[in-house]
Design a protein around this motif. Structure first.
Motif, mmCIF file in Angstrom:
data_model
loop_
_atom_site.group_PDB
_atom_site.id
_atom_site.type_symbol
_atom_site.label_atom_id
_atom_site.label_comp_id
_atom_site.label_asym_id
_atom_site.label_seq_id
_atom_site.Cartn_x
_atom_site.Cartn_y
_atom_site.Cartn_z
ATOM 1 N N GLY A 267 0.807 -1.207 0.000
ATOM 2 C CA GLY A 267 0.000 0.000 0.000
ATOM 3 C C GLY A 267 0.844 1.263 0.000
ATOM 4 O O GLY A 267 0.366 2.337 -0.384
ATOM 5 N N HIS A 268 2.111 1.138 0.422
ATOM 6 C CA HIS A 268 3.030 2.281 0.424
ATOM 7 C C HIS A 268 4.066 2.183 -0.696
ATOM 8 O O HIS A 268 4.852 3.110 -0.877
ATOM 9 C CB HIS A 268 3.747 2.365 1.767
ATOM 10 N N ILE A 269 4.104 1.052 -1.389
ATOM 11 C CA ILE A 269 5.141 0.835 -2.403
ATOM 12 C C ILE A 269 4.522 0.734 -3.796
ATOM 13 O O ILE A 269 4.808 1.553 -4.676
ATOM 14 C CB ILE A 269 5.943 -0.450 -2.078
ATOM 15 N N ALA A 270 3.683 -0.261 -4.030
ATOM 16 C CA ALA A 270 3.120 -0.479 -5.358
ATOM 17 C C ALA A 270 1.883 0.369 -5.625
ATOM 18 O O ALA A 270 1.614 0.719 -6.781
ATOM 19 C CB ALA A 270 2.776 -1.963 -5.545
ATOM 20 N N LEU A 271 1.121 0.713 -4.578
ATOM 21 C CA LEU A 271 -0.090 1.502 -4.808
ATOM 22 C C LEU A 271 0.216 2.873 -5.409
ATOM 23 O O LEU A 271 -0.484 3.303 -6.342
ATOM 24 C CB LEU A 271 -0.894 1.649 -3.517
ATOM 25 N N PRO A 272 1.236 3.611 -4.937
ATOM 26 C CA PRO A 272 1.560 4.881 -5.618
ATOM 27 C C PRO A 272 1.897 4.677 -7.088
ATOM 28 O O PRO A 272 1.525 5.511 -7.937
ATOM 29 C CB PRO A 272 2.773 5.404 -4.835
#
Length: 449
Positions: A267-272
């Motif tokens: 959620g903090h790595i791939a979501l952006p």
């Protein structure tokens, strides 16, 4: 109805929280408010003229030190006690973190990597000690609520720290590390002055309340096996870890921690990356983070209290499955931002259901090995955090939006492993003769077997 069978209320738990636990949680919050190194290290070093490769290498050194620090923190807590470990870890962290700003110039990469690695080690070494002290001081009925309180303290600090950092950067980038070191020193002083020298389990080791029961009063997993592995010949460390490696249920639990942490971090790595791919503005990702933080901080204690009567394994599997659905919903982000918000809320809901029980589980083991079990769990979580960027970026670039379906499947698998790891065998029903006496035989009352 017995008190143990009644639901736990939030205000009831807060009222029952001992004063030393309040000090402990306050120290955790203060320290987290100044935790800037891991978040801003790469930006700071590139701002000071270092290459992106060198800055990334420094972050790897910090992450490696963090993983080792949690393991050593557990071992030091087992040997010297939680208060001494917290004081030493925070007092050692303060000058190391502050020194980063003085070693960020040209030609200082070698010394910088050493200092950053040691800073990660000392900074994270306090966490097993804090968890042990929390479990020792909090009444057994409120153990899971206590770990939920610690999670909230960490999350409040993590939510506010970037806002504080934004103001400090406008004044001077170096303030990030000076303030970080200062908050660590304040925590060390608070711990030295306010935390108890001895805890209940240190004073009465081997008696009831050693942490060998979970929040429902059931014997902790493999507690008998683990305690038996402890010997009196000075080989406690080796036998404790040997028992852990031979404890299949705890290994299932650790595997669940590894996989669950690996997917949650996306959620903090791939979501952006996902949102950038579909041309969402940067402000939208900030909105998603804000919604997640607000829901988590405001609702976790209430959710934990509401679910307190459910068995631990039910909470754990339910939470993982809800989180798995939320991660899979991220795959629909290309259609509407509403799916992204809905996915974030479901992920947070799953975390609130499962995480407090998962976080508290290692504290259910006997006092003679509890710190090592906690330290190992936190080290596994730290290792997952270090591996998460590699896994996320590699898999997302190849799978695209389907990556989130994979994350959902992996999280569901983590839930099944957690279920196998924390579930206790059903206690056998007493024989009819034991309950009311067998036909032709008198009922035994108060007899000893």
């Amino acid at each position: 109805m017995k008190k143990e069978d009644t639901p736990i209320g939030v205000f009831e738990a807060l009222k029952a929280t001992p004063t030393p636990v309040r000090y402990l949680l306050g120290g955790v919050l203060i320290n987290q408010l100044g935790a800037f190194v891991q978040t801003f290290l790469v930006l700071y070093l590139t701002f000071r003229g270092m290459s992106a490769g060198a800055a990334g290498l420094a972050l790897v050194a910090y992450s490696a030190g963090s993983v080792l620090g949690t393991m050593l923190g557990g071992e030091f807590t087992q040997r010297f006690g939680p208060r001494a470990t917290i004081v030493a870890a925070m007092a050692g962290s303060a000058p190391l973190v502050a020194a980063i700003s003085w070693l960020s110039g040209p030609g200082t990469l070698g010394p910088l990597l050493v200092v950053v690695g040691l800073a990660g080690l000392f900074t994270q070494a306090y966490r097993p000690a804090a968890a042990v002290l929390l479990s020792d001081l909090m009444p057994e009925r409120y153990q899971v609520m206590a770990f939920s309180m610690m999670r909230i303290a960490l999350n409040v600090g993590a939510a506010l720290a970037p806002l504080i950092a934004a103001g400090l950067i406008l004044v001077n980038w170096d303030l990030l590390f000076w303030i970080d070191g200062g908050t660590a020193l304040v925590y060390a002083l608070l711990a030295f002055a306010l935390l108890p020298r001895k805890t209940v389990t240190q004073e009465e080791e081997g008696g009831p309340g050693d942490g060998d029961a979970d929040e429902t009063g059931t014997a902790g997993p493999s507690a008998t096996t683990t305690a038996t592995a402890e010997t009196a010949d000075g080989s406690r460390a080796s036998s404790g870890y040997a028992a852990m490696l031979g404890d299949r249920k705890y290994l299932f639990y650790l595997a669940a921690v590894l996989l669950g942490s690996l997917t949650y971090a996306q959620g903090h790595i791939a979501l952006p990356l996902e949102l950038m791919e579909h041309d969402y503005p940067t402000s939208f990702y900030s909105t998603v983070l804000t919604v997640s933080s607000v829901v988590l901080i405001t609702c976790e204690l209430k959710i934990t209290a509401y679910l307190s009567r459910l068995p631990k394994h039910v909470r754990v599997i339910t939470g993982h499955l809800v989180e798995a659905v939320g991660l899979a919903v991220y795959a629909l982000s290309s259609r509407s931002g509403a799916f992204t918000i809905a996915g974030a809320v479901l992920v947070v809901a799953g975390i609130m259901i499962a995480a407090p029980s998962m976080f508290a589980h290692p504290a259910t083991f006997p006092a003679t090995v509890k710190a090592r079990y906690i330290g190992t769990m936190q080290a596994v979580g730290g290792a997952a955090g270090a591996l998460a960027p590699l896994f996320g970026v590699y898999a997302w670039t190849r799978l695209g939006s389907s990556f989130w379906v994979l994350c959902g499947v992996v999280t569901a698998l983590a839930g099944l492993l957690a279920l196998a790891g924390v579930r206790q065998p059903r206690e056998p029903e007493p024989a009819a003769g034991a309950r009311a006496g067998t036909e032709g035989e008198p009922e035994v009352v108060g007899g000893a077997s």
